[in-house]
Write an enzyme that holds these catalytic residues in place. Structure first.
Site, PDB file in Angstrom:
ATOM      1  CD  GLN A   1      48.523  39.374  40.632  1.00 45.01           C
ATOM      2  OE1 GLN A   1      47.594  39.571  41.411  1.00 45.01           O
ATOM      3  NE2 GLN A   1      49.729  39.009  41.032  1.00 45.01           N
TER       4      GLN A   1
ATOM      5  CB  CYS B   1      53.947  40.973  43.445  1.00 43.10           C
ATOM      6  SG  CYS B   1      52.643  40.915  42.197  1.00 43.10           S
ATOM      7  CG  LEU B   2      51.075  35.447  44.176  1.00 45.59           C
ATOM      8  CD1 LEU B   2      49.645  34.940  44.047  1.00 45.59           C
ATOM      9  CD2 LEU B   2      51.962  34.397  44.827  1.00 45.59           C
TER      10      LEU B   2
ATOM     11  N   GLY C   1      46.516  37.730  47.914  1.00 44.27           N
ATOM     12  CA  GLY C   1      45.650  38.476  47.018  1.00 44.27           C
ATOM     13  C   GLY C   1      45.993  38.160  45.572  1.00 44.27           C
TER      14      GLY C   1
ATOM     15  CG  HIS D   1      49.779  44.297  45.991  1.00 44.67           C
ATOM     16  ND1 HIS D   1      51.143  44.370  46.155  1.00 44.67           N
ATOM     17  CD2 HIS D   1      49.564  43.372  45.020  1.00 44.67           C
ATOM     18  CE1 HIS D   1      51.728  43.512  45.316  1.00 44.67           C
ATOM     19  NE2 HIS D   1      50.783  42.906  44.622  1.00 44.67           N
ATOM     20  CD  GLU D   2      46.180  41.503  44.800  1.00 42.31           C
ATOM     21  OE1 GLU D   2      46.200  41.365  43.555  1.00 42.31           O
ATOM     22  OE2 GLU D   2      47.101  41.100  45.525  1.00 42.31           O
TER      23      GLU D   2
ATOM     24  CG  HIS E   1      48.134  43.553  40.263  1.00 43.99           C
ATOM     25  ND1 HIS E   1      49.250  43.427  39.467  1.00 43.99           N
ATOM     26  CD2 HIS E   1      48.457  42.994  41.452  1.00 43.99           C
ATOM     27  CE1 HIS E   1      50.210  42.825  40.149  1.00 43.99           C
ATOM     28  NE2 HIS E   1      49.760  42.552  41.360  1.00 43.99           N
TER      29      HIS E   1
END
Length: 152
Positions: free
Chosen positions: A51, A88-89, A46, A130-131, A134
């Site tokens: 991000q 997480c990226l 995701g 999660h997204e 953000h």
């Protein structure tokens, strides 16, 4: 298309509340395409626009079942509770246990501007939550227990 550098924790854009998309323009479509390219290049599941440094309410998700693109997503219902490990990226090399709803119903716009609704559970529900965090300026480390480093 383009692969963007994923913004790391500490960058202010990750703490901003992302702005709603008022109109689906060619730039928004390009953003979706570039986000998908970036997601796959980073081997993630995701990615939210903040991000990659863009404060817009746009996410892309693919848990191995095909790409889902959502503009202005919002959760309508949430039920159950599940705790699982997340990474997480934007926080490379760290994982932790995060409690999230086990099942959610969410809606958003697809790239054609059509409203779509998803009723999901398990991993897909977790990734969507999660997204969406953000988009609210929340990073998983804000909610995680047992944070720890992992080999990359």
């Amino acid at each position: 298309m383009a692969v963007y550098q994923v913004v790391a924790i500490g960058d202010e854009v990750l703490r901003e509340k992302a702005k709603p998309v008022k109109e689906i323009t060619p730039n928004i479509l390009k953003l979706l395409d570039n986000m998908a390219d970036t997601l796959y290049a980073a081997k993630g599941v995701g990615l939210a626009a903040p991000q990659i440094g863009v404060s817009k309410r746009v996410i892309v998700v693919d848990i191995g079942e095909g790409l889902i693109e959502l503009i202005n997503p919002q959760i309508l219902e949430a039920a159950g509770k599940a705790v699982d490990t997340e990474g997480c990226l934007s926080v490379p090399g760290m994982v932790g246990e995060v409690a999230r709803a086990e099942r959610i119903v969410l809606k958003g716009l697809n790239r054609k501007g059509k409203e779509v609704t998803y009723r999901v559970r398990g991993l897909l529900a977790r990734v969507f939550q999660h997204e969406l965090d953000h988009l609210e300026g929340i990073v998983f480390v804000d909610k995680a227990q047992n944070l720890r480093k992992v080999e990359q």
